[in-house]
Scaffold this active site. Structure first.
Site, PDB file in Angstrom:
ATOM      1  CG  ASP A 112      91.925 -12.260  -2.147  1.00 51.78           C
ATOM      2  OD1 ASP A 112      91.076 -13.102  -1.867  1.00 51.78           O
ATOM      3  OD2 ASP A 112      92.321 -11.374  -1.359  1.00 51.78           O
ATOM      4  CE  LYS A 160      84.776 -11.475  -0.817  1.00 54.58           C
ATOM      5  NZ  LYS A 160      83.683 -12.380  -1.055  1.00 54.58           N
ATOM      6  CG  MET A 214      89.156  -1.529  -2.446  1.00 50.13           C
ATOM      7  SD  MET A 214      88.216  -2.481  -1.257  1.00 50.13           S
ATOM      8  CE  MET A 214      88.779  -1.780   0.269  1.00 50.13           C
TER       9      MET A 214
HETATM   10  C1  SAM Z   1      90.432  -5.428  -1.133  1.00 54.71           C
HETATM   11  S1  SAM Z   1      91.684  -4.208  -1.037  1.00 54.71           S
HETATM   12  C2  SAM Z   1      93.017  -5.196  -0.497  1.00 54.71           C
HETATM   13  C3  SAM Z   1      94.147  -4.387   0.071  1.00 54.71           C
HETATM   14  C4  SAM Z   1      95.331  -5.250   0.426  1.00 54.71           C
HETATM   15  N1  SAM Z   1      94.990  -6.122   1.538  1.00 54.71           N
HETATM   16  C5  SAM Z   1      96.590  -4.443   0.748  1.00 54.71           C
HETATM   17  O1  SAM Z   1      97.021  -4.467   1.909  1.00 54.71           O
HETATM   18  O2  SAM Z   1      97.141  -3.819  -0.174  1.00 54.71           O
HETATM   19  C6  SAM Z   1      92.038  -3.984  -2.758  1.00 54.71           C
HETATM   20  C7  SAM Z   1      92.603  -2.593  -3.027  1.00 54.71           C
HETATM   21  O3  SAM Z   1      93.966  -2.554  -2.622  1.00 54.71           O
HETATM   22  C8  SAM Z   1      94.695  -1.713  -3.495  1.00 54.71           C
HETATM   23  N2  SAM Z   1      95.709  -2.529  -4.184  1.00 54.71           N
HETATM   24  C9  SAM Z   1      96.003  -3.821  -3.949  1.00 54.71           C
HETATM   25  N3  SAM Z   1      97.018  -4.227  -4.742  1.00 54.71           N
HETATM   26  C10 SAM Z   1      97.354  -3.156  -5.489  1.00 54.71           C
HETATM   27  C11 SAM Z   1      98.329  -2.922  -6.498  1.00 54.71           C
HETATM   28  N4  SAM Z   1      99.189  -3.876  -6.901  1.00 54.71           N
HETATM   29  N5  SAM Z   1      98.374  -1.698  -7.068  1.00 54.71           N
HETATM   30  C12 SAM Z   1      97.548  -0.704  -6.678  1.00 54.71           C
HETATM   31  N6  SAM Z   1      96.620  -0.867  -5.725  1.00 54.71           N
HETATM   32  C13 SAM Z   1      96.527  -2.072  -5.131  1.00 54.71           C
HETATM   33  C14 SAM Z   1      93.675  -1.122  -4.473  1.00 54.71           C
HETATM   34  O4  SAM Z   1      93.189   0.083  -3.912  1.00 54.71           O
HETATM   35  C15 SAM Z   1      92.611  -2.201  -4.480  1.00 54.71           C
HETATM   36  O5  SAM Z   1      91.368  -1.700  -4.915  1.00 54.71           O
END
Ligand code: SAM
Length: 253
Positions: A49, A71, A186
């Site tokens: 990703d 994405k 998100m």
């Molecule tokens: C498609 S989702 C994936 C979530 C991921 N599978 C998880 O368990 O963290 C993407 C969202 O996860 C959150 N996210 C993922 N990595 C992040 C980070 N390093 N800092 C803040 N938010 C994060 C944000 O809300 C972002 O828009």
């Protein structure tokens, strides 16, 4: 690309002709699990990703094929059906295929679609859990998401429906539970509306709300506010990185 026949297949998660959905954690390579690191080191191909940083990808086997399929809002990306097809194609070539996803693959990570596609195709598939953004944010903030004086429920909620708007079918009564902690994934662009709906459903406007961008990375940023103010704080800052929003009394405890 050639496959190194000497690569060890010491764990069921490392066998050839197999897809492994691997949680990369929030970005800091030190938050990878040992299992995730082993999978990367043994990968023949890594489909990753956009949120997975170079510092994590650098840990993959030097000969591994690396394919970006990420994405991000507003940017074009591979279609899910194409990603599924590529995972299956590479596994059928006999590769050990790592599907590297930010955080935990099973949390807002489309793991369900990829698991089903592999199983339907008769391709062996497994999952390695990762540190999700909400728990990594709690660690950065030094708080408990479930402080027992304040929260008896922890809920992970998406702020992003298929068309990019706030999903209409969220459980607002659950979100308005004053004894819950909510992690909004998100939701950087929809948090204002989320807060309005949560307040309309009965959650106090002064409920603590904290937004964290780029959790665990050098450029991590934190905005501390309340349900009533967090939307404006994020609007003013317009962060470019991923943002997680935590809401609830426990995060201020
Ligand atoms: C498609 S989702 C994936 C979530 C991921 N599978 C998880 O368990 O963290 C993407 C969202 O996860 C959150 N996210 C993922 N990595 C992040 C980070 N390093 N800092 C803040 N938010 C994060 C944000 O809300 C972002 O828009």
């Amino acid at each position: 690309m050639t496959i190194d026949p000497s690569l060890p297949a010491e764990s069921p998660n490392l066998v050839k002709g197999h897809v492994c959905l691997v949680g990369a954690g929030p970005g800091d390579p030190e938050l990878l699990t040992v299992k995730a690191l082993k999978a990367l080191e043994n990968a023949d191909a890594v489909l990753h990703d956009t949120l997975v940083p170079e510092t994590v990808l650098a840990l993959a086997h030097p000969n591994a094929l690396k394919i970006a399929v990420g994405k991000r809002a507003g940017r074009s990306s591979a279609k899910q059906a194409d990603i599924n097809a590529e995972l299956i194609r590479l596994a059928r070539k006999g590769y050990f295929v790592v599907r590297l996803k930010s955080g935990d693959p099973a949390i807002f990570g489309r793991a369900g679609e990829e698991l089903a596609a592999c199983r339907d195709a008769g391709v062996a598939v497994s999952v390695i859990a990762g540190v999700t953004a909400a728990t990594a944010a709690a660690a950065s903030l030094g708080v408990s998401l479930t402080h027992r004086d304040h929260a008896q429920r922890l809920q992970f909620v998406t702020g992003h429906s298929r068309d990019g708007t706030l999903p209409l079918n969220l459980d607002w009564a659950g979100i308005a539970d004053p004894h819950a902690t909510t992690a909004l994934y998100m939701g950087a662009r929809t948090v204002e509306q989320f807060a309005r709906e949560a307040i309309a459903a009965g959650l106090a406007p002064d409920t603590p709300a904290i937004a964290v961008e780029n959790v665990s990375l050098k450029d991590e940023q934190i905005w501390q506010g309340t349900l009533a103010t967090v939307g404006n704080l994020l609007k003013a800052a317009s962060p470019e990185g991923p943002v997680i929003v935590l809401v609830g009394r426990a995060i201020k405890a």
